[in-house]
Scaffold this motif. Structure first.
Motif, mmCIF file in Angstrom:
data_model
loop_
_atom_site.group_PDB
_atom_site.id
_atom_site.type_symbol
_atom_site.label_atom_id
_atom_site.label_comp_id
_atom_site.label_asym_id
_atom_site.label_seq_id
_atom_site.Cartn_x
_atom_site.Cartn_y
_atom_site.Cartn_z
ATOM 1 N N PHE A 188 -29.161 22.813 -17.947
ATOM 2 C CA PHE A 188 -28.922 21.627 -17.135
ATOM 3 C C PHE A 188 -27.862 21.848 -16.069
ATOM 4 C CE2 PHE A 188 -30.891 19.800 -20.823
ATOM 5 C CZ PHE A 188 -31.509 18.652 -20.377
ATOM 6 N N TYR B 15 -25.034 16.590 -15.837
ATOM 7 C CA TYR B 15 -25.269 16.111 -17.192
ATOM 8 C C TYR B 15 -24.206 16.581 -18.184
ATOM 9 C CZ TYR B 15 -29.673 14.701 -15.243
ATOM 10 O OH TYR B 15 -30.619 14.105 -14.455
ATOM 11 N N ALA C 92 -23.040 13.934 -24.227
ATOM 12 C CA ALA C 92 -23.706 14.831 -23.273
ATOM 13 C C ALA C 92 -25.056 15.285 -23.832
ATOM 14 C CB ALA C 92 -22.821 16.028 -22.957
ATOM 15 N N ALA D 212 -27.490 12.416 -23.591
ATOM 16 C CA ALA D 212 -27.928 12.178 -22.209
ATOM 17 C C ALA D 212 -28.971 13.214 -21.788
ATOM 18 C CB ALA D 212 -26.732 12.213 -21.258
ATOM 19 N N MET D 213 -28.764 14.464 -22.159
ATOM 20 C CA MET D 213 -29.721 15.522 -21.826
ATOM 21 C C MET D 213 -31.045 15.296 -22.540
ATOM 22 S SD MET D 213 -27.173 18.800 -21.905
ATOM 23 C CE MET D 213 -25.660 18.790 -20.960
ATOM 24 N N GLN E 72 -33.020 12.509 -20.920
ATOM 25 C CA GLN E 72 -33.699 12.940 -19.697
ATOM 26 C C GLN E 72 -35.003 13.677 -20.011
ATOM 27 O OE1 GLN E 72 -32.984 12.258 -16.390
ATOM 28 N NE2 GLN E 72 -31.656 10.812 -17.454
#
Length: 185
Positions: free
Chosen positions: A89, A93, A101, A104-105, A108
């Motif tokens: 990433f 991110y 983190a 969030a990744m 996505q």
């Protein structure tokens, strides 16, 4: 006088991009710009779910992660300069909290997968054949996150390597969405 270039779609490709179905865009910063324009024009788009990535190997790996719906665990991230990063990433991110983190990744990836399953088109923008291979892990990274250059070995992908990566990408995407149009820029 006409002060613009008028472009008509090629025969048979009219409606390739429409407001009625999602479009997924993956690749370089050009993707961010085109995706922003499409979003402004109210297209349903997923734009660079891994952040900008430039080489065919990293783009293939990102698309593979989307197709497989992988989950990023906190243990997959590494600390550097007070933040937690992934070599898959872009730093947009990365975060100060490892768990947040990773979540969030993963979010996505799952948003991109859901869109890819129903997308009319996947737009892939490539930027370079130059790659950085992590010396310890042996993998081509999408982002070096300002680690020391001694951590990486710089390489240039051959035409055969690029072709293999892009053919693999097309095959993977077609397993989950056989009718998708794939546009390379």
């Amino acid at each position: 006088m006409i002060f613009r270039t008028e472009v008509s779609p090629e025969k048979g490709l009219e409606g390739l991009l429409s407001h009625g179905t999602p479009v997924v865009l993956v690749g370089s910063c050009f993707t961010d710009n085109i995706g922003a324009c499409m979003r402004d024009d109210l297209f349903d788009v997923i734009v660079n779910p891994f952040g900008p990535i430039y080489n065919p190997s990293s783009v293939r790996r990102a698309v593979s992660s989307i197709v497989d719906g992988i989950r990023i665990s906190p243990g997959d991230l590494f600390p550097h300069e007070g933040r937690f990063h992934s070599h898959l990433f872009h730093s947009r991110y990365s975060g100060c909290d490892r768990e947040a983190a990773a979540q969030a990744m993963t979010r996505q990836i799952h948003l991109a997968r859901e869109a890819l399953l129903h997308a009319s088109s996947l737009i892939v923008t490539l930027g370079t054949t130059r790659v950085f291979r992590h010396r310890q892990q042996g993998m081509v990274v999408a982002n070096c996150h300002r680690l020391p250059s001694s951590s990486f070995r710089e390489e240039t992908l051959s035409l055969d390597q690029c072709t293999d990566d892009l053919e693999s990408l097309v095959s993977m995407v077609r397993t989950v969405n056989p009718d998708i149009h794939i546009i390379f820029t």
